[in-house]
Design an enzyme around this catalytic site. Structure first.
Site, PDB file in Angstrom:
ATOM      1  N   ASP A 103      48.640  -7.570  18.173  1.00 60.05           N
ATOM      2  CA  ASP A 103      49.860  -6.835  18.954  1.00 60.05           C
ATOM      3  C   ASP A 103      49.673  -6.164  20.230  1.00 60.05           C
ATOM      4  O   ASP A 103      48.620  -6.754  20.997  1.00 60.05           O
ATOM      5  CB  ASP A 103      50.739  -6.079  17.887  1.00 60.05           C
ATOM      6  CG  ASP A 103      52.138  -5.680  18.349  1.00 60.05           C
ATOM      7  OD1 ASP A 103      53.163  -6.586  18.264  1.00 60.05           O
ATOM      8  OD2 ASP A 103      52.432  -4.578  19.168  1.00 60.05           O
ATOM      9  N   TYR A 210      56.282  -0.977  26.266  1.00 58.15           N
ATOM     10  CA  TYR A 210      57.184  -2.300  26.862  1.00 58.15           C
ATOM     11  C   TYR A 210      57.777  -2.020  28.189  1.00 58.15           C
ATOM     12  O   TYR A 210      57.977  -3.025  28.722  1.00 58.15           O
ATOM     13  CB  TYR A 210      58.431  -2.221  25.698  1.00 58.15           C
ATOM     14  CG  TYR A 210      57.833  -2.588  24.372  1.00 58.15           C
ATOM     15  CD1 TYR A 210      57.634  -4.068  23.966  1.00 58.15           C
ATOM     16  CD2 TYR A 210      57.423  -1.872  23.094  1.00 58.15           C
ATOM     17  CE1 TYR A 210      57.442  -4.701  22.938  1.00 58.15           C
ATOM     18  CE2 TYR A 210      56.924  -2.247  22.037  1.00 58.15           C
ATOM     19  CZ  TYR A 210      56.974  -3.826  21.875  1.00 58.15           C
ATOM     20  OH  TYR A 210      56.470  -4.154  20.726  1.00 58.15           O
ATOM     21  N   HIS A 266      53.301 -11.624  11.160  1.00 58.65           N
ATOM     22  CA  HIS A 266      52.816 -10.968  12.254  1.00 58.65           C
ATOM     23  C   HIS A 266      51.870  -9.950  11.762  1.00 58.65           C
ATOM     24  O   HIS A 266      50.730  -9.862  12.748  1.00 58.65           O
ATOM     25  CB  HIS A 266      53.982 -10.262  13.082  1.00 58.65           C
ATOM     26  CG  HIS A 266      53.431  -9.640  14.142  1.00 58.65           C
ATOM     27  ND1 HIS A 266      53.200 -10.033  15.368  1.00 58.65           N
ATOM     28  CD2 HIS A 266      53.712  -8.102  14.355  1.00 58.65           C
ATOM     29  CE1 HIS A 266      52.921  -9.202  15.999  1.00 58.65           C
ATOM     30  NE2 HIS A 266      53.048  -8.080  15.671  1.00 58.65           N
TER      31      HIS A 266
END
Length: 285
Positions: A103, A210, A266
């Protein structure tokens, strides 16, 4: 977990908390976690790699758990994170390290492979596309853009933090359990995660990763190719990142190999730890 040493390490002007295991003179492997995790993301890898003779270092990345949480969105640009990792390698007294990233930790690993190949032995990447491929698909691939809705939501001020913390972090807990095979994250695991999420400033800092992403300075790199040997493991049932991002990512590597793990999603290192450990261990060895 037995055999772990926990300490705080100065690097790149901040301090990162990390756990260590394995022989002090073993080859160094650095495990880099993603959102919304912390070093505990690698709990199923640390002991096996230490037992195999590696010196294992698993930090809480900046903004997470017990590590420093510098203010400002720009503090979370991926080039800053990469320099944090270089400082960890320096502090360990090594010129190079094996890097494994998942990630956001995988984004940092890609960056290290592009910008600092002289400091990387090999890259092991889990369910994370090359940054340029990710940007291209988010902008031009409508299906991937819908999968990435949360990235746009996280750009908003204060509201994502409120949602993240609401009802004892229900949103964050569901993001873990909803993205993984049933039973992957136990109640005990979620208690550990909630403890990390409660650290002062953690919610804002985690989301700032982010918010910093649109300004990641990839254009300043002399090349976006990766020259170090690279293994990309991809859980094919990932609901956030389509498998169509995987092959174009490995195509940007001079010496790359892609392996799909069809049964995993994931959080592939949680769902299929023995397979991930075997393939990563063989690759690093």
């Amino acid at each position: 977990m037995d055999g772990l040493t926990s300490r705080t390490i100065p690097t790149n002007g901040i301090h990162l908390h990390a756990v260590e295991a394995g022989p002090a003179d073993g080859p160094l492997v650095v495990f880099l976690h993603g959102y919304p995790e912390f070093w505990y993301a690698w709990r199923k890898q640390i002991a096996p790699f230490a037992a195999a003779g590696f010196r294992v270092l698993a930090p809480d990345l900046r903004g997470y758990n017990l590590s420093d949480k510098p203010k400002g969105i720009s503090s979370y640009r991926i080039d800053h994170v990469a320099r944090d990792v270089l400082g960890l390698i320096d502090e360990a007294g090594r010129d190079k390290a094996f890097i494994a990233g998942h990630d956001w930790g995988g984004v940092a690993a890609w960056w290290l492979g592009m910008a600092h190949p002289d400091r990387v032995e090999k890259l092991g990447l889990l369910n994370i596309p090359h940054p340029a491929v990710a940007r291209q698909h988010i902008l031009k691939n409508g299906k991937q853009r819908r999968r990435s809705w949360y990235i746009f939501f996280f750009q908003l001020p204060w509201l994502p933090e409120r949602a993240f913390k609401a009802r004892n972090f229900t949103f964050a807990a569901k993001s873990l359990r909803g993205s993984a095979r049933r039973g992957t994250f136990t109640d005990e695991d979620l208690a550990r995660y909630r403890e990390a999420w409660r650290q002062p400033g953690a919610a804002r800092s985690m989301l700032n990763w982010y918010r910093a992403a649109p300004w990641a300075p990839t254009a300043k790199l002399p090349s976006q190719r990766v020259t170090v040997p690279t293994l990309l493991l991809w859980g094919a049932k990932d609901i956030a990142l389509g498998r169509e991002l995987a092959q174009p990512s490995i195509d940007r590597c001079d010496d790359g190999r892609l392996v799909f793990i069809e049964e995993a999603g994931h959080f592939v290192q949680h769902e299929e730890p023995e397979r991930v450990n075997g393939m990563l261990g063989d690759f690093f060895s």
